[in-house]
Design a protein around this motif. Structure first.
Motif, PDB file in Angstrom:
ATOM      1  N   ILE A  12       0.861  -1.180   0.000  1.00  0.00           N
ATOM      2  CA  ILE A  12       0.000   0.000   0.000  1.00  0.00           C
ATOM      3  C   ILE A  12       0.900   1.233   0.000  1.00  0.00           C
ATOM      4  O   ILE A  12       1.823   1.325   0.813  1.00  0.00           O
ATOM      5  N   PRO A  13       0.619   2.189  -0.883  1.00  0.00           N
ATOM      6  CA  PRO A  13       1.422   3.419  -0.852  1.00  0.00           C
ATOM      7  C   PRO A  13       1.293   4.106   0.510  1.00  0.00           C
ATOM      8  O   PRO A  13       0.196   4.228   1.056  1.00  0.00           O
ATOM      9  N   ARG A  14       2.417   4.528   1.061  1.00  0.00           N
ATOM     10  CA  ARG A  14       2.414   5.171   2.384  1.00  0.00           C
ATOM     11  C   ARG A  14       1.507   6.390   2.447  1.00  0.00           C
ATOM     12  O   ARG A  14       0.926   6.684   3.477  1.00  0.00           O
ATOM     13  N   GLU A  15       1.374   7.099   1.320  1.00  0.00           N
ATOM     14  CA  GLU A  15       0.551   8.303   1.298  1.00  0.00           C
ATOM     15  C   GLU A  15      -0.898   7.997   1.639  1.00  0.00           C
ATOM     16  O   GLU A  15      -1.628   8.871   2.099  1.00  0.00           O
ATOM     17  N   LEU A  16      -1.320   6.765   1.415  1.00  0.00           N
ATOM     18  CA  LEU A  16      -2.708   6.397   1.698  1.00  0.00           C
ATOM     19  C   LEU A  16      -3.002   6.422   3.202  1.00  0.00           C
ATOM     20  O   LEU A  16      -4.169   6.488   3.598  1.00  0.00           O
ATOM     21  N   LEU A  17      -1.961   6.428   4.024  1.00  0.00           N
ATOM     22  CA  LEU A  17      -2.177   6.552   5.468  1.00  0.00           C
ATOM     23  C   LEU A  17      -2.892   7.855   5.817  1.00  0.00           C
ATOM     24  O   LEU A  17      -3.528   7.956   6.858  1.00  0.00           O
ATOM     25  N   ARG A  18      -2.804   8.845   4.945  1.00  0.00           N
ATOM     26  CA  ARG A  18      -3.513  10.116   5.164  1.00  0.00           C
ATOM     27  C   ARG A  18      -5.023   9.960   5.027  1.00  0.00           C
ATOM     28  O   ARG A  18      -5.781  10.822   5.451  1.00  0.00           O
ATOM     29  N   GLU A  19      -5.436   8.875   4.392  1.00  0.00           N
ATOM     30  CA  GLU A  19      -6.859   8.546   4.211  1.00  0.00           C
ATOM     31  C   GLU A  19      -7.087   7.199   4.896  1.00  0.00           C
ATOM     32  O   GLU A  19      -7.158   6.165   4.248  1.00  0.00           O
ATOM     33  N   PRO A  20      -7.196   7.192   6.220  1.00  0.00           N
ATOM     34  CA  PRO A  20      -7.155   5.928   6.949  1.00  0.00           C
ATOM     35  C   PRO A  20      -8.255   4.930   6.586  1.00  0.00           C
ATOM     36  O   PRO A  20      -8.012   3.727   6.599  1.00  0.00           O
ATOM     37  N   LEU A  21      -9.442   5.398   6.249  1.00  0.00           N
ATOM     38  CA  LEU A  21     -10.493   4.447   5.887  1.00  0.00           C
ATOM     39  C   LEU A  21     -10.221   3.824   4.528  1.00  0.00           C
ATOM     40  O   LEU A  21     -10.473   2.630   4.327  1.00  0.00           O
ATOM     41  N   ARG A  60       2.965 -13.075  10.426  1.00  0.00           N
ATOM     42  CA  ARG A  60       3.760 -12.585  11.557  1.00  0.00           C
ATOM     43  C   ARG A  60       3.667 -11.070  11.726  1.00  0.00           C
ATOM     44  O   ARG A  60       3.590 -10.575  12.844  1.00  0.00           O
ATOM     45  N   TYR A  61       3.722 -10.349  10.628  1.00  0.00           N
ATOM     46  CA  TYR A  61       3.837  -8.891  10.705  1.00  0.00           C
ATOM     47  C   TYR A  61       2.547  -8.175  10.310  1.00  0.00           C
ATOM     48  O   TYR A  61       1.952  -7.479  11.117  1.00  0.00           O
ATOM     49  N   ASP A  62       2.129  -8.330   9.084  1.00  0.00           N
ATOM     50  CA  ASP A  62       0.990  -7.567   8.570  1.00  0.00           C
ATOM     51  C   ASP A  62      -0.314  -7.893   9.298  1.00  0.00           C
ATOM     52  O   ASP A  62      -1.052  -6.991   9.686  1.00  0.00           O
ATOM     53  N   LEU A  63      -0.601  -9.168   9.451  1.00  0.00           N
ATOM     54  CA  LEU A  63      -1.840  -9.556  10.118  1.00  0.00           C
ATOM     55  C   LEU A  63      -1.838  -9.100  11.573  1.00  0.00           C
ATOM     56  O   LEU A  63      -2.837  -8.571  12.069  1.00  0.00           O
ATOM     57  N   THR A  64      -0.727  -9.259  12.228  1.00  0.00           N
ATOM     58  CA  THR A  64      -0.615  -8.836  13.628  1.00  0.00           C
ATOM     59  C   THR A  64      -0.844  -7.339  13.767  1.00  0.00           C
ATOM     60  O   THR A  64      -1.623  -6.897  14.626  1.00  0.00           O
ATOM     61  N   LEU A  65      -0.182  -6.541  12.922  1.00  0.00           N
ATOM     62  CA  LEU A  65      -0.376  -5.085  12.968  1.00  0.00           C
ATOM     63  C   LEU A  65      -1.812  -4.698  12.658  1.00  0.00           C
ATOM     64  O   LEU A  65      -2.376  -3.799  13.290  1.00  0.00           O
ATOM     65  N   HIS A  66      -2.410  -5.371  11.707  1.00  0.00           N
ATOM     66  CA  HIS A  66      -3.771  -5.045  11.303  1.00  0.00           C
ATOM     67  C   HIS A  66      -4.759  -5.250  12.456  1.00  0.00           C
ATOM     68  O   HIS A  66      -5.630  -4.415  12.696  1.00  0.00           O
ATOM     69  N   VAL A  67      -4.609  -6.343  13.156  1.00  0.00           N
ATOM     70  CA  VAL A  67      -5.501  -6.612  14.295  1.00  0.00           C
ATOM     71  C   VAL A  67      -5.310  -5.536  15.362  1.00  0.00           C
ATOM     72  O   VAL A  67      -6.287  -5.018  15.920  1.00  0.00           O
ATOM     73  N   ILE A  68      -4.086  -5.158  15.623  1.00  0.00           N
ATOM     74  CA  ILE A  68      -3.819  -4.083  16.596  1.00  0.00           C
ATOM     75  C   ILE A  68      -4.435  -2.772  16.119  1.00  0.00           C
ATOM     76  O   ILE A  68      -5.061  -2.054  16.912  1.00  0.00           O
ATOM     77  N   ALA A 172       0.342   5.389  11.233  1.00  0.00           N
ATOM     78  CA  ALA A 172       1.697   5.699  10.767  1.00  0.00           C
ATOM     79  C   ALA A 172       2.724   5.431  11.867  1.00  0.00           C
ATOM     80  O   ALA A 172       3.765   4.809  11.616  1.00  0.00           O
ATOM     81  N   ALA A 173       2.439   5.881  13.080  1.00  0.00           N
ATOM     82  CA  ALA A 173       3.377   5.701  14.189  1.00  0.00           C
ATOM     83  C   ALA A 173       3.647   4.221  14.449  1.00  0.00           C
ATOM     84  O   ALA A 173       4.789   3.826  14.714  1.00  0.00           O
ATOM     85  N   ARG A 174       2.615   3.404  14.349  1.00  0.00           N
ATOM     86  CA  ARG A 174       2.781   1.970  14.568  1.00  0.00           C
ATOM     87  C   ARG A 174       3.736   1.369  13.538  1.00  0.00           C
ATOM     88  O   ARG A 174       4.360   0.343  13.791  1.00  0.00           O
ATOM     89  N   ARG A 175       3.866   2.021  12.410  1.00  0.00           N
ATOM     90  CA  ARG A 175       4.759   1.550  11.351  1.00  0.00           C
ATOM     91  C   ARG A 175       6.074   2.314  11.325  1.00  0.00           C
ATOM     92  O   ARG A 175       6.840   2.222  10.374  1.00  0.00           O
TER      93      ARG A 175
END
Length: 183
Positions: A12-21, A60-68, A172-175
């Protein structure tokens, strides 16, 4: 005869973090890509380490972060902003319960895939591994459908610009990223 390429999991492009939904929607798409890859690996009769490793890394990484992201940020925010007529609590409660169950499902997938890697055996040749993978993928797809059909539309209705900015910053901070001030 060459086999068809396996499913890919896009970044996912990082810029999309500005549009969280929109970011969550894109993240759900990536999870659907994971499910497709899991199903392909479950059906494979030839051993291939790379897709197995890709699945393991994602879990290990993506799914775990997503749930958090959902449990610590999106769901609590929705609980604060949703109106009683939204009737969101049942859906969020179900999704949270599924997240807890996902830990066990993901661990079972990891165990099976790590054993396949170690033995250099295709998961499709192991009936238990195949069943574990297919069950995981189907469960995840149902879970994502509920999030996309219920949670994200209500979030679009109820979250304010300030809520979305705070959500963006937390994601963003979580990443390990810092978002600049909005343009």
């Amino acid at each position: 005869m060459a086999s068809a390429p396996l499913a890919d999991i896009e970044e996912i492009p990082r810029e999309l973090l500005r549009e969280p939904l929109e970011w969550f929607f894109a993240e759900h798409y990536r999870h659907r890509q994971l499910c497709r890859l899991v199903e392909e690996v479950a059906a494979a009769s030839a051993f291939a380490a790379e897709p197995i490793t890709r699945i393991l890394d994602f879990i290990r990484y993506d799914l775990t972060l997503h749930v958090i992201d959902e449990e610590e940020d999106l769901f609590p925010l929705l609980r604060r902003r949703a109106l009683p007529e939204d009737e969101i609590e049942n859906a969020l409660g179900r999704l949270s319960a599924e997240h807890r169950a996902d830990v066990a499902h993901a661990e079972a997938v990891r165990t099976r895939l790590e054993a396949c890697l170690s033995a250099r055996k295709a998961p499709g040749l192991d009936p238990q591994a195949k069943s574990t993978l297919v069950t995981f993928a189907r469960h995840e797809l149902r879970h994502l459908a509920l999030e996309n059909a219920v949670v994200l539309p209500i979030a679009r209705l109820r979250l304010s610009a300030e809520d979305l900015l705070a959500l963006s910053r937390r994601l963003a901070a979580r990443r390990g990223l810092v978002l600049d001030a909005p343009p």
